[in-house]
Design an enzyme around this catalytic site. Structure first.
Site, PDB file in Angstrom:
ATOM      1  N   HIS A   1      79.176   8.758 121.987  1.00  0.00           N
ATOM      2  CA  HIS A   1      80.290   9.706 121.793  1.00  0.00           C
ATOM      3  C   HIS A   1      81.284   9.657 122.957  1.00  0.00           C
ATOM      4  CE1 HIS A   1      78.512  11.920 118.313  1.00  0.00           C
ATOM      5  NE2 HIS A   1      77.378  11.512 118.854  1.00  0.00           N
TER       6      HIS A   1
ATOM      7  N   ASN B   1      77.678  16.718 113.758  1.00  0.00           N
ATOM      8  CA  ASN B   1      78.406  15.524 113.316  1.00  0.00           C
ATOM      9  C   ASN B   1      79.171  15.838 112.041  1.00  0.00           C
ATOM     10  OD1 ASN B   1      77.623  13.736 115.340  1.00  0.00           O
ATOM     11  ND2 ASN B   1      75.872  12.958 114.205  1.00  0.00           N
TER      12      ASN B   1
HETATM   13 FE1  HDD Z   1      73.735  13.294 120.481  1.00  0.00          FE
HETATM   14  C1  HDD Z   1      76.297  13.345 122.673  1.00  0.00           C
HETATM   15  C2  HDD Z   1      75.726  14.773 118.105  1.00  0.00           C
HETATM   16  C3  HDD Z   1      71.220  12.954 118.148  1.00  0.00           C
HETATM   17  C4  HDD Z   1      71.650  12.298 122.899  1.00  0.00           C
HETATM   18  N1  HDD Z   1      75.639  13.913 120.390  1.00  0.00           N
HETATM   19  C5  HDD Z   1      76.547  13.852 121.415  1.00  0.00           C
HETATM   20  C6  HDD Z   1      77.793  14.400 120.990  1.00  0.00           C
HETATM   21  C7  HDD Z   1      77.633  14.801 119.706  1.00  0.00           C
HETATM   22  C8  HDD Z   1      76.281  14.500 119.336  1.00  0.00           C
HETATM   23  C9  HDD Z   1      78.662  15.451 118.818  1.00  0.00           C
HETATM   24  C10 HDD Z   1      79.047  14.481 121.822  1.00  0.00           C
HETATM   25  C11 HDD Z   1      79.209  15.810 122.484  1.00  0.00           C
HETATM   26  C12 HDD Z   1      80.520  15.847 123.208  1.00  0.00           C
HETATM   27  O1  HDD Z   1      81.561  15.896 122.536  1.00  0.00           O
HETATM   28  O2  HDD Z   1      80.493  15.802 124.430  1.00  0.00           O
HETATM   29  N2  HDD Z   1      73.541  13.693 118.496  1.00  0.00           N
HETATM   30  C13 HDD Z   1      74.439  14.396 117.733  1.00  0.00           C
HETATM   31  C14 HDD Z   1      73.838  14.711 116.467  1.00  0.00           C
HETATM   32  C15 HDD Z   1      72.588  14.189 116.473  1.00  0.00           C
HETATM   33  C16 HDD Z   1      72.378  13.562 117.757  1.00  0.00           C
HETATM   34  C17 HDD Z   1      74.502  15.510 115.364  1.00  0.00           C
HETATM   35  C18 HDD Z   1      71.523  14.234 115.411  1.00  0.00           C
HETATM   36  C19 HDD Z   1      71.421  15.180 114.537  1.00  0.00           C
HETATM   37  N3  HDD Z   1      71.815  12.693 120.505  1.00  0.00           N
HETATM   38  C20 HDD Z   1      70.928  12.654 119.452  1.00  0.00           C
HETATM   39  C21 HDD Z   1      69.614  12.280 119.918  1.00  0.00           C
HETATM   40  C22 HDD Z   1      69.729  12.100 121.284  1.00  0.00           C
HETATM   41  C23 HDD Z   1      71.106  12.368 121.616  1.00  0.00           C
HETATM   42  C24 HDD Z   1      68.387  12.152 119.056  1.00  0.00           C
HETATM   43  C25 HDD Z   1      68.712  11.710 122.307  1.00  0.00           C
HETATM   44  C26 HDD Z   1      67.440  11.680 122.142  1.00  0.00           C
HETATM   45  N4  HDD Z   1      73.960  12.818 122.419  1.00  0.00           N
HETATM   46  C27 HDD Z   1      72.939  12.480 123.241  1.00  0.00           C
HETATM   47  C28 HDD Z   1      73.361  12.350 124.679  1.00  0.00           C
HETATM   48  C29 HDD Z   1      74.883  12.674 124.606  1.00  0.00           C
HETATM   49  C30 HDD Z   1      75.089  12.943 123.136  1.00  0.00           C
HETATM   50  C31 HDD Z   1      72.974  11.065 125.312  1.00  0.00           C
HETATM   51  C32 HDD Z   1      75.819  11.677 125.204  1.00  0.00           C
HETATM   52  C33 HDD Z   1      76.849  12.451 125.966  1.00  0.00           C
HETATM   53  C34 HDD Z   1      76.345  13.789 125.978  1.00  0.00           C
HETATM   54  O3  HDD Z   1      75.173  13.852 125.291  1.00  0.00           O
HETATM   55  O4  HDD Z   1      76.878  14.727 126.506  1.00  0.00           O
HETATM   56  O5  HDD Z   1      72.682  13.244 125.484  1.00  0.00           O
END
Ligand code: HDD
Length: 719
Positions: A101, A174
Site C-alpha cells: 500500500h 479494502n
Molecule cells: Fe494490510 C497496510 C488493508 C492484510 C500488513 N493494509 C495496509 C493498508 C491497508 C491494508 C488499507 C494501508 C493503510 C494505509 O493507508 O496506510 N491488509 C489490508 C486488508 C487486509 C490486509 C483489508 C486483509 C483483510 N495486511 C494484511 C495482512 C498483513 C498486513 C494479513 C500482515 C500479516 N498492511 C500490512 C502492513 C501495512 C499494511 C505491512 C503496510 C503499511 C502499513 O501497514 O502501515 O503492516
C-alpha cells in the site's frame, strides 16, 4: 461508558463549500524578474520580517544561492553551516515507503451518524443521530511502489481513522470484501509473489507475472479473491466510485457487554463505476495520478466525495447456520442474505496541507479499536494486529509516531507514563513517571470506563491447524462470477487471459485453468481458448466439493449498482475555432443542471473562439487530454477548422478511444469530418447522439447516466 455529547470533535477546518486550496497561483500578467547576482543567479529578498528565510535554528539566511567559498571560485568552506544544514536535511528527507500500500492518497473529513445503534455498540461515533466524528481516510494500491501509477489492476486500500472521543479507531479495509489468504502467516509469501520479481526488479505494480500466478495456482483459498481482482473492481474510475469493506467479521459490544458480529461496508454516494482495461492502461500513461487528482479536485471544487457506512450485523446463531465460517476472510455474507444497514455518512471535505506530513505519515493499525468495537478470532485479523504496529516503527522510526498531528487522538486527551524515545514532543512535567504512585499525581486506570476485551470463552489444544470450516475455496468464487452481467463476466475472462499470457510457464496457466473448472466451466473453457490451450486440464482436486446451488447476488455487480444520474462525472468537450456557440451553451447548461463537470479540450491550450467570437481557454491541449480522462465526450468543431482537427492523430485517438471504451458520444454537425477520419461513419450506434438543439443536449446528459453503452462491446470484441 458511551459518550453522549452531541458534537464529538471540532468540525474540519474548511467546509466543503469553501474548501478551495490555498495553492499559490500566478497572475496572467508578466512576473517581474528579481535581482540577479554576479553569476546571473536570482535573489528574492523578503520585504517583511515574518517571511525571512532562516536555518532550522532560526538564523536569517543572507544568501540561499551560493555556498561560502574561499575566493570567487572556491574551494567551499566546511564552516558553511547554512549550506551543510540544508544538504544534511535534504539527504534525510526520505523514509521507508510502506511495504504494501505504498502508493496512496488521503484526505480529512467527517463522519456523521444517521442512525444511532447504542443497543448494538457503545462506540462513540454511533451513539446519537447527528453526532459528528472527525476522520482521515487514505486510499491506496497494494503492489506498486510509492511512485507507481494509480490505475494498476490491483486491490485498493480503504483505510479510515476515526478520531473518536474514546480514542482513535482505525477501520483498515479494502475495496473488496474478501482477501487472498486465510492466515496472516501467508501474507509475506503473497506479497513477495506479487511484488517485482527479486532478480529482475520488475514488473512494477502488476500481478501479470509468473511469480504471482505460480503462488496463486498453488493457493486454492485465493480463488474467490482472484475473481474480484480480475473483475473491473480492480480498476475503479475513482476513489469516490468504489466501495470499501472492513473484510473481517468484527464484534460490536454494547454497554452491557453483549457482543454482536458486524461486517462494515462503505457505499459510495456516486454509485459504483470502473474503467475498462484498455482505458486504464492508457490512463496510466496520460495521467498516472488519476485517482489522487480526481479526489483532490472533487474536494477543491466543493464536490466532496461521500460514502455511507453500512453494517451487516448478526448473532452466533446466524454464524452457526451460515453456509461458511464467518471467521474465514475469503468469504462474504451476501447482501441479499443480510442487508447492510446504513448508520452514517463520511464526507471527505479537506485536502491535506502537506502530503508528507499527513498522508505519508498517517499510521493505521487494525489494533486501534475503541470501547464498543472488538476483534474476532479471524486468523488474518489476529496477525494484522501484530503487523501494523510493527511496521509503523520501521517506517516512522520511533514509538512516538502517535504524537504526529495526523496520528494524535483529537477527540480525547492522552495521558500515560510512556516517555522518551526518538523525537519525544510531549514529555510529562514533574517527578512522577510510574503508576501506582504515592504522590497522588498522574493518570490512573478506570475499571468501568476503560477498554475491556470481550469475555470470549476459549478452549482447545495449541496447534497449527486450519479449521475444516475454511475448506471450501470455490463456491463463493462461482457465486461472484454468476452474479456479474455478461459484460463483466467477459472482462473477468479477458483479464485472466491477459494476465496468464504474461506468464512464461505453461504449467502455471494450466493450473489456473484447472482451478477455474471448479468455478465455472464456460469461464475455464473461455480462458483456455484465449490462452490457446487445446486439451483442457482436469479440474483441480478440491478440499471440499464446490457448491453450485448458491444464488447470484446482484449486489456483487458494478454495472447493476451504478448511479441514477451522471452527476459528479466529467464530460470532455473537444472543440475548435468556430465551434457553434449555441450548442456549447446548451451542453454547458444541461451539464450544470445535472451536476456534471465540463473540461474543454482544444488544439491549443490557449483555447478556441466560438461562432459568436467569444474566447474559451482550454483545460487541456488535445494530446494532453485524451478521452480516457473523461466519462463521456462531445465533439463540437468549427466548420472551417474541422478538417484540420480531423487530420490530427490525437483528435482521432480522442474519438476512437471513446468509442472503443463504450462511452457515450455527442457530435455537432461539422464534427462528421472527424468521425469519418476515424472510420466510424457507418458504425455509429445508439450510444452516439447528434447535438442539434437544447433538448438534444439535455437528453444526451441524461443518457450518460448509464455511464457506458455496453451493447457496443459485443460488436467490437466478437467472440
Ligand atoms: Fe494490510 C497496510 C488493508 C492484510 C500488513 N493494509 C495496509 C493498508 C491497508 C491494508 C488499507 C494501508 C493503510 C494505509 O493507508 O496506510 N491488509 C489490508 C486488508 C487486509 C490486509 C483489508 C486483509 C483483510 N495486511 C494484511 C495482512 C498483513 C498486513 C494479513 C500482515 C500479516 N498492511 C500490512 C502492513 C501495512 C499494511 C505491512 C503496510 C503499511 C502499513 O501497514 O502501515 O503492516
Amino acid at each position: 461508558m458511551p459518550d453522549t455529547s452531541k458534537t464529538e470533535t471540532p468540525k474540519p477546518k474548511k467546509a466543503a463549500s469553501n474548501s478551495k486550496s490555498q495553492r499559490a497561483t500566478q497572475p496572467a500578467t508578466d512576473v517581474p524578474f528579481p535581482e540577479q547576482g554576479h553569476g546571473g543567479e536570482v535573489h528574492q529578498q523578503a520585504e517583511n520580517q515574518s517571511e525571512r528565510l532562516t536555518t532550522a535554528q532560526g538564523v536569517t539566511i543572507s544568501d540561499n544561492q551560493n555556498t561560502l567559498k574561499a575566493g570567487a571560485s572556491g574551494p567551499a568552506l566546511l564552516e558553511d553551516f547554512v549550506m551543510r544544514e540544508k544538504i544534511f536535511h535534504f539527504d534525510h528527507e526520505r523514509i521507508p515507503e510502506r511495504v504494501v500500500h505504498a502508493r496512496g492518497y488521503g484526505a480529512h473529513g467527517v463522519f456523521e451518524c444517521t442512525k444511532a445503534i447504542p443497543e448494538l455498540t457503545m462506540a462513540a461515533p454511533f451513539q446519537e443521530v447527528g453526532k459528528t466524528t472527525e476522520v482521515f481516510t487514505r486510499f491506496s494500491t497494494v503492489a506498486g511502489s510509492k511512485g507507481s501509477a494509480d490505475l494498476a489492476r490491483d486491490v485498493r486500500g480503504f483505510a479510515v481513522k476515526f478520531y473518536t472521543n474514546q480514542g482513535n479507531w482505525d477501520l483498515v479495509g479494502n475495496n473488496m470484501p474478501v482477501f487472498f489468504i486465510q492466515d496472516a502467516m501467508k501474507f509475506p509469501d503473497l506479497v513477495h509473489a506479487v511484488k517485482p520479481e527479486p532478480d529482475t526488479g520488475f514488473p512494477q505494480a502488476q500481478s501479470a507475472h509468473d511469480n504471482f500466478w505460480d503462488f496463486i495456482s498453488l493457493t486454492p483459498e485465493s480463488m474467490h479473491m482472484v475473481m474480484w481482482t480480475m473483475s473491473d473492481r480492480a480498476i475503479p474510475r475513482s476513489f469516490s466510485t468504489m466501495e470499501g469493506f472492513g473484510v473481517h467479521t468484527f464484534r460490536f459490544i454494547n454497554s452491557e457487554g453483549k457482543s454482536t458480529f458486524v461486517k462494515f461496508h462503505w457505499k459510495p454516494k456516486l454509485g459504483l463505476q470502473s474503467k475498462v482495461w484498455n482505458e486504464a492502461l492508457k490512463t496510466n500513461g496520460a495521467d498516472p495520478d488519476r485517482h489522487r487528482r480526481i479526489m483532490w479536485e472533487e474536494i477543491d471544487t466543493g464536490n466532496a466525495p461521500r460514502w455511507d457506512l453500512a453494517v451487516q450485523t448478526f448473532d452466533q446463531e446466524f454464524a452457526d447456520s451460515f453456509d461458511f465460517d464467518v471467521l474465514d476472510p475469503t468469504k462474504l455474507i451476501p447482501e441479499e442474505v443480510i442487508k447492510p444497514e446504513i448508520i452514517g455518512t463520511m464526507t471527505l471535505n479537506r485536502n491535506v496541507d502537506n502530503f508528507f506530513a499527513e498522508t505519508e505519515q498517517v499510521a493505521f493499525c487494525t489494533q486501534n479499536v475503541v470501547p464498543g468495537i472488538d476483534f474476532t478470532d479471524d486468523p488474518l485479523l489476529q496477525g494484522r494486529n501484530f503487523s501494523y504496529l510493527d511496521t509503523q516503527i520501521k517506517r516512522l522510526g520511533s514509538p512516538n509516531f502517535t504524537k504526529i498531528p495526523v496520528n494524535r487522538p483529537k477527540g480525547c486527551p492522552v495521558h500515560n507514563y510512556q516517555q522518551d524515545g526518538h523525537m519525544q514532543t510531549s514529555a510529562r512535567a514533574g517527578r512522577v513517571n510510574y503508576e501506582p504512585n504515592g504522590w497522588e499525581e498522574g493518570p490512573r486506570e478506570h475499571p468501568l470506563e476503560g477498554y475491556v476485551s470481550y469475555r470470549q470463552p476459549i478452549e482447545g489444544d495449541k496447534q497449527r491447524l486450519r479449521p475444516e470450516s475454511f475448506a471450501d475455496h470455490y463456491s463463493q468464487a462461482r457465486q461472484f462470477y454468476i452474479s456479474q452481467t455478461e459484460v463483466e463476466q467477459q472482462h473477468i475472462q479477458a483479464a485472466l487471459v491477459f494476465e496468464l499470457s504474461k506468464c512464461e510457464m505453461l504449467g502455471i496457466r494450466r493450473r489456473i485453468v484447472s482451478h477455474l473448472l471448479n468455478i465455472d466451466q464456460t469461464l475455464a473453457e473461455g480462458v483456455a481458448d484465449g490462452l490457446g490451450i487445446e486439451d483442457l486440464p482436469k479440474a483441480a482436486p478440491a478440499a471440499q466439493q464446490p457448491r453450485t446451488d448458491l444464488d447470484p447476488s446482484p449486489a456483487l455487480s458494478i454495472v447493476k449498482n451504478g448511479p441514477d444520474s451522471f452527476a459528479g462525472r466529467t464530460l470532455g468537450v473537444l472543440a475548435s475555432d468556430g465551434a457553434d456557440a449555441a450548442t456549447l451553451t446548451a451542453l454547458k447548461d444541461a451539464a450544470a443542471a445535472e451536476g456534471v463537470m465540463i473540461k474543454l479540450i482544444a488544439p491549443k491550450i490557449g483555447g478556441f473562439t466560438d461562432s459568436n467570437g467569444d474566447k474559451h481557454p482550454a483545460d487541456e491541449k488535445v494530446d494532453g487530454g485524451p478521452s480516457v480522462l473523461f466519462d463521456a465526450v462531445a465533439i463540437i468543431l468549427g466548420d472551417a477548422t474541422s478538417k484540420a482537427v480531423a487530420a490530427m492523430p490525437p483528435a482521432q485517438d480522442f474519438l476512437k478511444d471513446a468509442f472503443v471504451h463504450c462511452k457515450f458520444i455527442a457530435t455537432a454537425a461539422p464534427s462528421a469530418r472527424l468521425v469519418e477520419a476515424c472510420g466510424l461513419t457507418d458504425k455509429l450506434d445508439d450510444g452516439c447522439v447528434s447535438l442539434t438543439d437544447k433538448a438534444s443536449a439535455a437528453a444526451f446528459i441524461k443518457r450518460c447516466a448509464d455511464l457506458r453503452y455496453w451493447d457496443r462491446e459485443a460488436a467490437l470484441w466478437p467472440a
